[in-house]
Write an enzyme that holds these catalytic residues in place. Structure first.
Site, PDB file in Angstrom:
ATOM      1  N   CYS A 150    -127.088 -16.621  45.338  1.00 12.03           N
ATOM      2  CA  CYS A 150    -128.003 -17.484  44.587  1.00 12.03           C
ATOM      3  C   CYS A 150    -128.482 -18.654  45.435  1.00 12.03           C
ATOM      4  O   CYS A 150    -127.894 -19.002  46.469  1.00 12.03           O
ATOM      5  CB  CYS A 150    -127.350 -17.994  43.311  1.00 12.03           C
ATOM      6  SG  CYS A 150    -126.249 -19.408  43.501  1.00 12.03           S
ATOM      7  N   CYS A 173    -125.783 -21.423  46.174  1.00 15.00           N
ATOM      8  CA  CYS A 173    -124.770 -21.097  47.178  1.00 15.00           C
ATOM      9  C   CYS A 173    -125.360 -21.010  48.588  1.00 15.00           C
ATOM     10  O   CYS A 173    -124.663 -21.227  49.576  1.00 15.00           O
ATOM     11  CB  CYS A 173    -124.076 -19.788  46.807  1.00 15.00           C
ATOM     12  SG  CYS A 173    -122.990 -19.937  45.365  1.00 15.00           S
ATOM     13  N   GLY A 231    -118.255 -12.674  13.596  1.00 18.34           N
ATOM     14  CA  GLY A 231    -117.021 -13.279  13.121  1.00 18.34           C
ATOM     15  C   GLY A 231    -115.899 -13.316  14.124  1.00 18.34           C
ATOM     16  O   GLY A 231    -114.746 -13.594  13.768  1.00 18.34           O
ATOM     17  N   ASP A 238    -126.147 -13.390   7.527  1.00 17.29           N
ATOM     18  CA  ASP A 238    -124.851 -12.917   7.048  1.00 17.29           C
ATOM     19  C   ASP A 238    -124.035 -14.092   6.527  1.00 17.29           C
ATOM     20  O   ASP A 238    -124.363 -15.252   6.771  1.00 17.29           O
ATOM     21  CB  ASP A 238    -124.089 -12.195   8.163  1.00 17.29           C
ATOM     22  CG  ASP A 238    -123.901 -13.066   9.402  1.00 17.29           C
ATOM     23  OD1 ASP A 238    -124.696 -14.005   9.594  1.00 17.29           O
ATOM     24  OD2 ASP A 238    -122.972 -12.803  10.190  1.00 17.29           O
ATOM     25  N   GLN A 265    -119.031  -7.824   9.361  1.00 12.64           N
ATOM     26  CA  GLN A 265    -118.065  -8.857   9.039  1.00 12.64           C
ATOM     27  C   GLN A 265    -116.808  -8.202   8.469  1.00 12.64           C
ATOM     28  O   GLN A 265    -116.738  -6.991   8.347  1.00 12.64           O
ATOM     29  CB  GLN A 265    -118.670  -9.864   8.050  1.00 12.64           C
ATOM     30  CG  GLN A 265    -119.799 -10.704   8.619  1.00 12.64           C
ATOM     31  CD  GLN A 265    -119.341 -11.705   9.674  1.00 12.64           C
ATOM     32  OE1 GLN A 265    -118.139 -11.920   9.868  1.00 12.64           O
ATOM     33  NE2 GLN A 265    -120.294 -12.312  10.369  1.00 12.64           N
ATOM     34  N   GLY A 315    -129.660 -18.000  11.812  1.00 11.69           N
ATOM     35  CA  GLY A 315    -129.453 -19.379  11.392  1.00 11.69           C
ATOM     36  C   GLY A 315    -128.207 -19.597  10.569  1.00 11.69           C
ATOM     37  O   GLY A 315    -127.766 -20.726  10.390  1.00 11.69           O
ATOM     38  N   GLY A 316    -127.614 -18.533  10.065  1.00 14.06           N
ATOM     39  CA  GLY A 316    -126.435 -18.681   9.220  1.00 14.06           C
ATOM     40  C   GLY A 316    -125.253 -19.292   9.943  1.00 14.06           C
ATOM     41  O   GLY A 316    -124.593 -20.201   9.432  1.00 14.06           O
TER      42      GLY A 316
END
Length: 383
Positions: free
Chosen positions: A224, A227, A134, A64, A107, A12-13
């Protein structure tokens, strides 16, 4: 969710910092405004782990201190040391260590000394896996691959190594060659919403007028459902008018990424990964104009790609930065974007129907001094 397979949750940071611009980071945690009523809320390392424990994900991430790589100065060092302090709080709060794997996040920005300190600090904690955070936030590609190479060289080979925020196929192949194992990014579905399909040659822009009468599939080599059953012309009619266009392209793009992952994995298991890399680059850069940063990264990885490279283009990166966001095709041109876009992360602004969904605010940061990589145990010599 009723998802029967492996699950990874983030702490969540990053979301607090990237999506909520009024977030404030202190030693206690991340304070942000509630998206519901605007009241201040505090996310601590302990609460982040408690939430992830309740969700029950197989891999959970430590909270973090997230700083963009385009930022310089003492804030980078502050965030790195805070990340190390917070990992101890996360470990102490983790109630299900035998059921859920807690990953630490490296980091340190673009500073090799700070990255080295953070990697060694996390490895001392003997975690189940490690993430390289980061990156993919606007840094130049030369710095990007060097940070990945430095971190993977120091991280344990018998633990998963996860590069956060990376989603471009080329980046994934390069990082895999440098020793990374896991990735995450919204790119396949986000670019689909703007009418772009992933293909071995790069990307195919279905909004382009040349697609209006093209009865071929998106990718003739793709197996897929999209396609097999739909033409470029049909999807072209949908992409600007109907949500089904985005859904079909999302399906195809996810299939492409899954197949790329399978091919990567099998080539490593079968000890033919260098051949896979060369084949991938030859399809994406048939003229041999492989970016110089890719060539440098492959040299460090010990993979010979001279057969794929016609020559280095010193202006390649700057041309991409300038041309990729606004390049227009006339009716006679093939709607392949043969110029690899530099940005992995999108900003949070809204895009119009005619805009390309990339971050056109790319700002190069300082380049690393030349770093000589040697082997897994000796990451770099003196700068």
């Amino acid at each position: 969710m009723n998802w029967p397979r492996a699950m990874l949750t983030d702490s969540g940071g990053f979301q607090m910092v990237s999506l909520l611009h009024l977030a404030d980071i202190t030693e206690k945690g991340v304070t942000f405004q509630s998206p519901v009523d605007g009241k201040p809320m505090l996310l601590t390392p302990e609460e982040s782990i408690q939430i992830q424990n309740r969700i029950g994900a197989d891999i959970i991430m430590a909270l973090d201190d997230v700083v963009k790589t385009t930022i310089t100065g003492p804030r980078i060092e502050e965030a790195m040391y805070r990340t190390l302090r917070w990992i101890d709080r996360c470990i102490a709060a983790h109630k299900k260590p035998n059921e859920q794997n807690l990953f630490g996040i490296v980091q340190g920005g673009l500073d090799p000394v700070l990255r080295d300190i953070c990697v060694r600090g996390l490895v001392e904690r003997n975690l189940p896996g490690y993430a390289i955070g980061g990156l993919a936030g606007g840094e130049d590609k030369d710095s990007f691959w060097r940070v990945v190479a430095q971190c993977t060289a120091l991280l344990p080979e018998d633990k998963p190594r996860y590069v956060m925020g990376v989603g471009y196929p080329l980046d994934i192949v390069v990082c895999s060659a440098l020793g990374a194992d896991l990735y995450d990014c919204v790119y396949p579905t986000r670019t689909a919403r703007f009418g772009t399909a992933l293909v071995p040659e790069g990307v195919l822009k279905l909004k382009h007028k040349a697609m209006a009468e093209d009865t071929r599939p998106i990718d003739p080599t793709c197996s897929c459902m999209v396609c097999k059953n739909y033409t470029r012309a049909y999807i072209h009619c949908l992409v600007t008018k109907d949500a089904m266009g985005s859904q079909l392209l999302s399906y195809h793009n996810l299939h492409y990424m899954l197949q790329l992952s399978r091919d990567l994995h099998s080539s490593i298991i079968e000890e033919r990964f260098p051949d896979f890399v060369r084949g991938f680059l030859q399809k994406m850069f048939p003229k041999g104009d492989v970016p110089e940063w890719v060539c440098n990264a492959m040299e460090v990885a010990g993979i010979k790609i001279s057969s794929c490279c016609a020559q280095f283009s010193s202006s390649h990166d700057s041309e991409l930065e300038k041309d990729a966001p606004t390049k227009k095709f006339d009716d006679k041109e093939i709607a392949f974007d043969d110029k690899y876009t530099l940005i992995n992360k999108f900003d949070s602004r809204s895009f119009g129907d005619d805009e390309v969904a990339i971050d056109d605010k790319y700002t190069p940061t300082k380049y690393f001094d030349e770093v000589a990589f040697s082997n897994k145990n000796n990451t770099k010599q003196e700068l």
